[in-house]
Design an enzyme around this catalytic site. Structure first.
Site, PDB file in Angstrom:
ATOM      1  N   HIS A  79      33.843 -29.816  -9.707  1.00  0.00           N
ATOM      2  CA  HIS A  79      33.316 -30.992  -9.549  1.00  0.00           C
ATOM      3  C   HIS A  79      33.049 -31.257  -8.120  1.00  0.00           C
ATOM      4  CE1 HIS A  79      32.287 -35.113  -9.784  1.00  0.00           C
ATOM      5  NE2 HIS A  79      33.459 -35.345  -9.071  1.00  0.00           N
ATOM      6  N   ASP A 108       5.877 -30.390  12.276  1.00  0.00           N
ATOM      7  CA  ASP A 108       6.639 -29.960  11.410  1.00  0.00           C
ATOM      8  C   ASP A 108       8.156 -29.720  12.062  1.00  0.00           C
ATOM      9  OD1 ASP A 108       7.927 -28.398   9.215  1.00  0.00           O
ATOM     10  OD2 ASP A 108       5.775 -27.885   8.500  1.00  0.00           O
ATOM     11  N   TRP A 144      39.128 -28.316  -4.878  1.00  0.00           N
ATOM     12  CA  TRP A 144      37.945 -27.846  -3.895  1.00  0.00           C
ATOM     13  C   TRP A 144      38.265 -27.578  -2.643  1.00  0.00           C
ATOM     14  CZ3 TRP A 144      35.630 -30.029   0.586  1.00  0.00           C
ATOM     15  CH2 TRP A 144      36.277 -31.045   1.027  1.00  0.00           C
ATOM     16  N   SER A 171      23.248 -21.334   5.303  1.00  0.00           N
ATOM     17  CA  SER A 171      22.372 -22.500   4.877  1.00  0.00           C
ATOM     18  C   SER A 171      22.245 -23.854   5.746  1.00  0.00           C
ATOM     19  CB  SER A 171      21.994 -22.934   3.475  1.00  0.00           C
ATOM     20  OG  SER A 171      21.330 -23.907   3.136  1.00  0.00           O
ATOM     21  N   SER A 172      23.590 -24.189   5.945  1.00  0.00           N
ATOM     22  CA  SER A 172      23.749 -25.442   6.569  1.00  0.00           C
ATOM     23  C   SER A 172      23.584 -25.137   8.052  1.00  0.00           C
ATOM     24  CB  SER A 172      25.292 -25.981   6.432  1.00  0.00           C
ATOM     25  OG  SER A 172      25.349 -26.362   5.173  1.00  0.00           O
ATOM     26  N   HIS A 255      37.798 -32.597   7.997  1.00  0.00           N
ATOM     27  CA  HIS A 255      37.615 -34.190   8.256  1.00  0.00           C
ATOM     28  C   HIS A 255      36.055 -34.107   8.946  1.00  0.00           C
ATOM     29  CE1 HIS A 255      38.612 -38.258   8.379  1.00  0.00           C
ATOM     30  NE2 HIS A 255      37.892 -38.192   9.602  1.00  0.00           N
ATOM     31  N   GLU A 257      33.783 -32.882   8.219  1.00  0.00           N
ATOM     32  CA  GLU A 257      32.792 -32.681   6.933  1.00  0.00           C
ATOM     33  C   GLU A 257      32.615 -34.167   6.317  1.00  0.00           C
ATOM     34  OE1 GLU A 257      30.867 -30.685   5.430  1.00  0.00           O
ATOM     35  OE2 GLU A 257      30.666 -31.501   3.450  1.00  0.00           O
ATOM     36  N   TYR A 259      32.345 -36.886   7.737  1.00  0.00           N
ATOM     37  CA  TYR A 259      31.441 -37.583   8.712  1.00  0.00           C
ATOM     38  C   TYR A 259      29.945 -37.179   8.413  1.00  0.00           C
ATOM     39  CZ  TYR A 259      35.122 -40.439   9.873  1.00  0.00           C
ATOM     40  OH  TYR A 259      36.342 -41.147   9.564  1.00  0.00           O
ATOM     41  N   SER A 270      20.558 -47.830   8.343  1.00  0.00           N
ATOM     42  CA  SER A 270      20.154 -48.754   9.728  1.00  0.00           C
ATOM     43  C   SER A 270      18.859 -48.738   9.573  1.00  0.00           C
ATOM     44  CB  SER A 270      20.905 -47.778  10.785  1.00  0.00           C
ATOM     45  OG  SER A 270      22.425 -47.938  10.816  1.00  0.00           O
ATOM     46  N   HIS A 304      45.798 -35.846   9.242  1.00  0.00           N
ATOM     47  CA  HIS A 304      46.130 -37.043   8.365  1.00  0.00           C
ATOM     48  C   HIS A 304      46.058 -36.569   6.833  1.00  0.00           C
ATOM     49  CE1 HIS A 304      41.698 -38.471   8.704  1.00  0.00           C
ATOM     50  NE2 HIS A 304      41.724 -37.421   7.647  1.00  0.00           N
ATOM     51  N   HIS A 305      45.717 -35.526   6.679  1.00  0.00           N
ATOM     52  CA  HIS A 305      45.685 -34.797   5.320  1.00  0.00           C
ATOM     53  C   HIS A 305      46.835 -34.104   4.957  1.00  0.00           C
ATOM     54  CE1 HIS A 305      41.340 -35.615   4.805  1.00  0.00           C
ATOM     55  NE2 HIS A 305      41.055 -35.424   5.806  1.00  0.00           N
ATOM     56  N   THR A 330      33.538 -47.543  13.535  1.00  0.00           N
ATOM     57  CA  THR A 330      33.014 -47.913  12.186  1.00  0.00           C
ATOM     58  C   THR A 330      32.671 -49.520  12.036  1.00  0.00           C
ATOM     59  OG1 THR A 330      34.207 -46.035  11.447  1.00  0.00           O
ATOM     60  CG2 THR A 330      33.332 -47.541   9.978  1.00  0.00           C
ATOM     61  N   LYS A 333      29.725 -50.531  13.489  1.00  0.00           N
ATOM     62  CA  LYS A 333      28.419 -50.466  12.653  1.00  0.00           C
ATOM     63  C   LYS A 333      28.384 -51.641  11.860  1.00  0.00           C
ATOM     64  CE  LYS A 333      27.544 -45.621  13.243  1.00  0.00           C
ATOM     65  NZ  LYS A 333      26.313 -45.878  13.296  1.00  0.00           N
ATOM     66  N   ARG A 452      46.762 -36.807  -9.167  1.00  0.00           N
ATOM     67  CA  ARG A 452      45.756 -36.366  -9.314  1.00  0.00           C
ATOM     68  C   ARG A 452      45.704 -34.880  -9.955  1.00  0.00           C
ATOM     69  NH1 ARG A 452      43.243 -35.268  -3.000  1.00  0.00           N
ATOM     70  NH2 ARG A 452      41.461 -34.464  -4.381  1.00  0.00           N
TER      71      ARG A 452
HETATM   72 CU   CU1 Z   1      40.188 -36.863   7.042  1.00  0.00          CU
END
Ligand code: CU1
Length: 527
Positions: A79, A108, A144, A171-172, A255, A257, A259, A270, A304-305, A330, A333, A452
């Site tokens: 998932h 293009d 994941w 690809s990315s 991390h 990722e 963002y 925006s 922080h993870h 943040t 924004k 979890r």
């Molecule tokens: Cu993070």
């Protein structure tokens, strides 16, 4: 000398361009490729959604009813991978393909053929990833994040996942290079960097993040691969390695990722807020600098993870304060979006509902993020449903809501037809209500100590889990409304005007000067 009629031109064009399926396989057109990205990501969203609903069905009551624990773990893992790499990221690339050339006045994307290749790698990766359910041992159940040492010991589903991650990474990276080069080299005359619509800026910065961190992820999974099959011991203490090293490398990718999945959402919101507030975006330059600040800070917060891995207190403090610092840009924004709406002539068509819903609910996810950033609190809530609640507030009410906002906002541009407004609004209200029924109780479950990634739980957690499961099925069914809205839009939606939001989208250009006139069919008219 005979004049060539438009019909003859069309015929001539037709003889050279392949039709049917070959058109889609060989296309180099940014709009076609954008459409394919969006359809692919929606199919993956539905696949990941079916997995989520199976998880919620199992968790409806304590005990084991629907699936075996091993399969449950495969479901939570897949998932996450399917939603992150298959749904959210490709959806934003689809928006980039459709909108960036139009917004900067380019014909293009810079590398049109590579663009085709970027897309067609994705179905291959998806087949490997989802196909891993059907190999001996099933899909990987390592989560994941694919943490070592567990991921080193999993069955061959893990090898397919590693291969899929490599392909999605290629690809990315190709997609990101295309976006950077398009923005830097293909802007129309007069379209200076600081005149670009904010969506372009957020994607440019996102593209740099992708180029920086996708190779790091590829390195992490390659080290797992060689630990599994080629006798290395990167993550094996018995061989001189260190399992915690995996977490450092993974989260150095992971991390930023986060963002990658939210900055383009900020860009979409925006664009939409100024249109429906009928005021130019407040604080354009500060939005650009805030986006860049978030991106730079995202590289120095990864641990922080890992507050529970036994870090020195000084290291914990560094990562705690660095993480909390991200709340500043943040906050800038969110302030700017609210200041844009302040005293505007607001109307709440479907895109604006999703955009304002995004600000409200995403910000709640931001606040729980701040709470998780506090090391002593994180140690309490690590691996509980509090964290699950937090990141679904930022990924569902954040990324996904912004994607729906953008889809309704630009569907008239993409299809030439209006979507049915009532059905769009129903989709929004059903989604935001069921979203909160699903995920708000998870905060309480987490604070009460529910871990979890488990298929069974103590009786004390039963009520909130039943509520969350009811919400999840409501949320899942609500997404079918989107299919109805899109089908009704494409087939027989009323014809969209050249300026579908009555000229107000001229205000999506975030600076006083108008858009280059040739980017859309007719110049925006500001009433
Ligand atoms: Cu993070």
């Amino acid at each position: 000398m005979s004049a060539v009629t438009p019909d003859q031109l069309h015929d001539d064009h037709h003889h050279h361009a392949p039709g049917g399926l070959m058109r889609w396989i060989t296309t180099t057109n940014h709009k076609d490729i954008g459409t394919m990205y969006l359809i692919f990501s929606f199919i993956m969203f539905l696949s990941g959604g079916v997995m989520a609903l199976t998880i919620r069905a199992e968790l409806f009551q304590p005990g084991l009813q629907i699936v075996q624990p091993e399969f449950f773990n495969q479901l939570t893992t897949m998932h996450g991978l399917v939603m992150v790499f298959g749904a959210i990221m490709p959806a934003f690339v689809g928006f980039a393909n459709w909108m960036l050339p139009l917004m900067i006045g380019a014909s293009d994307m810079a590398f049109a053929r590579m663009n085709n290749w970027s897309f067609w790698l994705l179905p291959v990766a998806a087949i490997l990833l989802i196909g891993s359910f059907f190999v001996p041992g099933g899909a990987t159940a390592a989560g994941w994040t694919l943490y070592a040492p567990l991921s080193v010991q999993m069955g061959m589903g893990m090898d397919l996942t590693i291969f899929a991650v490599h392909i999605m990474g290629i690809s990315s990276i190709m997609g990101a290079i295309n976006i950077v080069v398009t923005i830097l080299n293909m802007r129309a005359p007069g379209m200076t960097m600081m005149k670009m619509p904010l969506f372009c800026w957020t994607w440019l910065i996102t593209a740099y993040l992708l180029i920086a961190v996708m190779p790091v992820l590829a390195g992490a999974v390659t080290m797992i691969l060689t630990d599994r099959h080629f006798g290395t011991a990167f993550f094996n203490a018995a061989g001189g390695g260190d399992p915690v090293l995996y977490q450092h490398v993974f989260w150095f990718f992971g991390h930023p990722e986060v963002y990658i999945m939210i900055l383009p959402a900020f860009g979409i919101v925006s664009q939409i807020i100024p249109t429906f507030a009928r005021k130019p975006l407040f604080g354009y330059a500060s939005m650009v600098y805030a986006t860049a600040s978030i991106a730079i800070l995202s590289f120095v917060v990864w641990a922080h993870h890992m507050f529970t891995t036994g870090m020195p207190a000084a290291t914990q403090l560094f990562f705690m304060y660095a993480t909390m610092l991200i709340a500043v840009p943040t906050g800038v924004k969110v302030f700017n979006w609210v200041a844009t709406m302040w005293r505007g002539s607001m109307t709440f068509e479907t895109p604006m509902l999703w955009a304002t819903g995004f600000i409200f609910v995403f910000t709640m996810g931001g606040f729980t993020g701040l709470i998780c950033a506090i090391a002593p609190i994180d140690i309490q809530v690590q691996d509980t449903y509090y964290v699950v609640a937090h990141f679904h507030y930022v990924l569902v009410a954040g990324s996904l809501f912004a994607l729906f906002a953008g889809a309704y906002y630009w569907l008239p541009k993409w299809t030439g037809h209006m979507y049915p407004e009532g059905i769009g609004k129903l989709h929004f209200w059903a989604s935001i209500i069921f979203f909160n029924i699903t995920f708000f109780p998870m905060h309480f479950l987490g604070l009460a100590g529910m871990p979890r990634r488990i298929p069974d739980y103590a009786l004390q957690f039963a009520d909130f889990n039943a509520l969350a499961s009811i919400g999840a099925f409501g949320f899942g069914l609500s997404q079918l409304i989107f299919i109805v809205a899109v089908v009704k839009c494409v087939r027989g939606g009323k014809k969209a005007a050249a300026s579908p939001w009555e000229g107000a989208e001229g205000l999506e250009w975030t600076v006083p000067s108008p858009a280059p006139y040739h980017t859309f069919e007719t110049p925006p008219v500001v009433k």
